[in-house]
Design an enzyme around this catalytic site. Structure first.
Site, short mmCIF file in Angstrom:
data_model
loop_
_atom_site.label_atom_id
_atom_site.label_comp_id
_atom_site.label_asym_id
_atom_site.label_seq_id
_atom_site.Cartn_x
_atom_site.Cartn_y
_atom_site.Cartn_z
N GLY A 169 5.08 -29.30 15.71
CA GLY A 169 4.06 -29.91 16.57
C GLY A 169 3.28 -30.98 15.82
N ASP A 170 2.44 -31.72 16.54
CA ASP A 170 1.60 -32.78 15.97
C ASP A 170 2.42 -33.89 15.32
OD1 ASP A 170 -0.66 -31.05 16.52
OD2 ASP A 170 -0.16 -30.00 14.67
N GLU A 171 3.63 -34.09 15.79
CA GLU A 171 4.51 -35.08 15.16
C GLU A 171 4.15 -36.51 15.55
OE1 GLU A 171 5.61 -32.62 17.11
OE2 GLU A 171 6.99 -31.33 16.00
N LYS A 196 3.94 -37.19 19.03
CA LYS A 196 4.63 -37.36 20.33
C LYS A 196 3.81 -38.23 21.26
CE LYS A 196 4.55 -33.00 21.01
NZ LYS A 196 4.04 -32.61 19.69
N ASN A 218 -3.93 -26.91 25.05
CA ASN A 218 -4.13 -26.95 23.60
C ASN A 218 -3.43 -28.14 22.96
OD1 ASN A 218 -1.48 -26.18 23.81
ND2 ASN A 218 -1.62 -24.44 22.44
N GLY A 269 -3.45 -31.64 23.03
CA GLY A 269 -4.24 -32.62 22.29
C GLY A 269 -3.46 -33.79 21.74
N HIS A 270 -2.80 -34.56 22.59
CA HIS A 270 -2.17 -35.79 22.14
C HIS A 270 -3.25 -36.84 21.89
CE1 HIS A 270 1.82 -34.51 22.82
NE2 HIS A 270 1.79 -34.55 24.12
N GLN A 324 3.60 -29.32 21.59
CA GLN A 324 3.95 -28.60 20.34
C GLN A 324 5.32 -29.04 19.82
OE1 GLN A 324 3.25 -25.97 23.00
NE2 GLN A 324 1.09 -25.86 22.62
N GLY A 350 -9.84 -29.65 15.19
CA GLY A 350 -10.34 -30.19 13.93
C GLY A 350 -9.83 -29.41 12.72
N ARG A 351 -8.97 -28.43 12.94
CA ARG A 351 -8.48 -27.61 11.83
C ARG A 351 -7.61 -28.44 10.90
NH1 ARG A 351 -5.70 -22.17 14.09
NH2 ARG A 351 -4.96 -23.56 15.72
P1 GDP Z 1 1.05 -35.16 18.96
O1 GDP Z 1 0.43 -33.99 19.65
O2 GDP Z 1 2.46 -34.87 18.54
O3 GDP Z 1 0.92 -36.44 19.72
O4 GDP Z 1 0.28 -35.34 17.63
P2 GDP Z 1 -1.21 -35.86 17.38
O5 GDP Z 1 -1.97 -36.14 18.58
O6 GDP Z 1 -1.80 -34.97 16.37
O7 GDP Z 1 -0.86 -37.27 16.79
C1 GDP Z 1 -0.82 -37.49 15.53
C2 GDP Z 1 -1.85 -38.49 15.04
O8 GDP Z 1 -1.11 -39.38 14.28
C3 GDP Z 1 -2.61 -39.33 16.06
O9 GDP Z 1 -3.91 -39.58 15.56
C4 GDP Z 1 -1.82 -40.62 16.11
O10 GDP Z 1 -2.57 -41.75 16.43
C5 GDP Z 1 -1.34 -40.70 14.71
N1 GDP Z 1 -0.07 -41.38 14.55
C6 GDP Z 1 1.02 -41.38 15.36
N2 GDP Z 1 1.99 -42.12 14.84
C7 GDP Z 1 1.50 -42.62 13.66
C8 GDP Z 1 2.05 -43.44 12.64
O11 GDP Z 1 3.18 -43.89 12.69
N3 GDP Z 1 1.25 -43.70 11.56
C9 GDP Z 1 0.00 -43.20 11.43
N4 GDP Z 1 -0.71 -43.50 10.35
N5 GDP Z 1 -0.54 -42.42 12.39
C10 GDP Z 1 0.21 -42.14 13.47
#
Ligand code: GDP
Length: 431
Positions: A15-17, A19, A41, A43-44, A227, A305-306
């Site tokens: 998760g948190d990749e 996406k 939960n 949170g994109h 996720q 914020g974890r």
């Molecule tokens: P999600 O749930 O998979 O979308 O993950 P998150 O919301 O936690 O997104 C990851 C964070 O990484 C966000 O703050 C995005 O803006 C940031 N992000 C996404 N792609 C990149 C990237 O290529 N480089 C950087 N530095 N940040 C990125």
């Protein structure tokens, strides 16, 4: 190249990749975006210009004018949070409501699911799963136990009230048995649901029908998971998983179309690995690198914020993910986060005692002992954030990415080099 009309975007690590960012970029090229599992939960985080949006239930495609977005039956739908999110978008000038639909078959996530989640996690003591306390697990439990309440169940107001009162009584018996003081107030619960009922019913649709019709009419559809694959209830690191099928197989199921409608599956992976909460993370950084990558990558949960635990790219995980998701392409994100490193490592396999593991094990005990076997490559020590074409990337960065393709067996379709929409390299392989 065949046209990919229906594409699944799936997180292919824990998760948190990123996406949200990839969906945001691809949403520009599609007509419809639908979420197929998870709850509030998720949170994109999406950056548009200088604005930041954190979307927890509404697909980030909504930020593109004229895109239609849906929440499928596989989602556990939190109406209170959803309308808060929707109102916040409206307040920021995004006319989202006419472009949104919620599956009539989606299960409602109500306040009592959050109470049960908190009570259960508190009761687990040291064995905490690390849930976000948003009621997702208990809502899925109710669904599978055939005692959930679906959006469609609100149509008949009297029947809805009966279901809510029965649920309140049942949950209160459980809360009492769990020795907590919280109790559901049935009157307040009914009043709350009645408050948003009409507004919600106006958004209720059969997402399967809508999406199937859209695909048949030649429109492009993106199915978005929350996720990641390793958090899938079946294929993830059980029990440190979420309560739904995050993998691509869950996509068709979670919106109500057949698997033969899906044309491609894009796996989103970070150029390294992170994981939030408990559970094994074989390539976890030791020492100074942990804090450095966490800071550079801003690795803190979007909702909670974890701080996230960070580690090297784990090809065992992504190879496994490629197989269970049937990945056709990879989107590698956060490449820029590694820009300053002297060298980069990739875990190509694990050893556990005297065993060599080249596939991801089902046994948590094995995974806990797993020692990664690393391959080391030179760092590129150059800024990648302005690269827009493959050729713009430093040679060592290209070598790293090519090696990821080789080891995982999946071609890279996109490389993300920053938070903004334009910071993306499209390798032109998506069809
Ligand atoms: P999600 O749930 O998979 O979308 O993950 P998150 O919301 O936690 O997104 C990851 C964070 O990484 C966000 O703050 C995005 O803006 C940031 N992000 C996404 N792609 C990149 C990237 O290529 N480089 C950087 N530095 N940040 C990125």
């Amino acid at each position: 190249m065949t046209e990919n009309r229906c594409v699944v975007i799936v997180g292919s690590q824990w998760g948190d990749e990123g996406k949200g960012k990839i969906v945001d970029v691809l949403a520009e090229r599609v007509d419809v975006v639908a979420r197929y599992q998870g709850g509030a939960n998720a949170g994109h985080t999406v950056h548009v210009g200088s604005e930041e949006f954190i979307l927890r239930q509404i697909p980030s495609g909504i930020l593109h004018p004229s895109r239609h977005c849906y929440l499928g039956n596989g989602v556990v739908f939190d109406p209170v949070q959803f309308f808060e999110e929707l109102d916040a978008l409206t307040a920021r000038g995004i006319d989202a409501e006419p472009r949104l639909g919620v599956s009539s078959r989606a299960h409602l996530l109500l306040a009592y699911h959050k109470m049960l989640d908190r009570a259960a996690e508190a009761g687990r003591g040291a064995g905490k799963i690390g849930t976000t306390g948003r009621g997702i697990g208990p809502a899925y439990e109710d669904k599978v136990a055939r005692q959930g309440i679906r959006v469609a169940d609100l149509r008949d107001a009297r029947r809805a009230e009966e279901l809510l009162r029965a649920a309140a009584a049942r949950v209160n018996r459980r809360l009492e048995a769990m020795e907590t003081d919280e109790r559901v107030d049935a009157d307040a619960l009914v009043a709350e649901v009645l408050q948003y009922r009409d507004r919600l019913l106006r958004l209720a649709v059969d997402t399967g029908r809508v999406l199937d019709d859209a695909i048949r009419a030649g429109r492009k559809v993106l199915l978005e998971g929350a996720q990641g694959a390793l958090l899938d209830v079946d294929h993830g690191t059980y029990p440190y998983v979420t309560s739904s099928n995050t993998t691509a197989g869950g996509a068709a199921l979670g919106v109500g179309i057949g698997p033969t409608r899906v044309d491609a599956v894009v796996g989103v992976v970070k150029a390294y690995t992170t994981r939030v909460g408990s559970g094994p993370l074989p390539t976890e950084f030791q020492g100074e690198l942990q804090d450095r990558i966490r800071e550079l990558g801003g690795e803190y949960g979007a909702v909670t914020g974890r701080p996230r635990r960070c580690g090297w790219f784990d090809a065992v995980v992504v190879r496994y993910s490629a197989r269970v998701n049937g990945l056709t392409g990879l989107a590698v994100t956060k490449m820029d986060v590694l820009d300053t490193l002297d060298e980069v490592q990739i875990a190509t396999g694990y050893t556990a005692g005297d065993q060599v593991l080249d596939d991801f094990p089902a046994e948590m005990a094995l995974l806990e002992q797993a020692q990664p076997v690393y391959e080391t490559l030179p760092g590129w020590k150059a800024d990648t954030t302005t690269a827009r074409r493959w050729e713009d990337l430093p040679k060592a960065a290209r070598a790293y990415l090519s090696r990821l393709e080789e080891i995982t067996g999946v071609p890279i379709w996109y490389v993300s080099v920053g938070t903004r929409r334009d910071q993306i390299i499209d390798l032109g392989r998506a069809g």
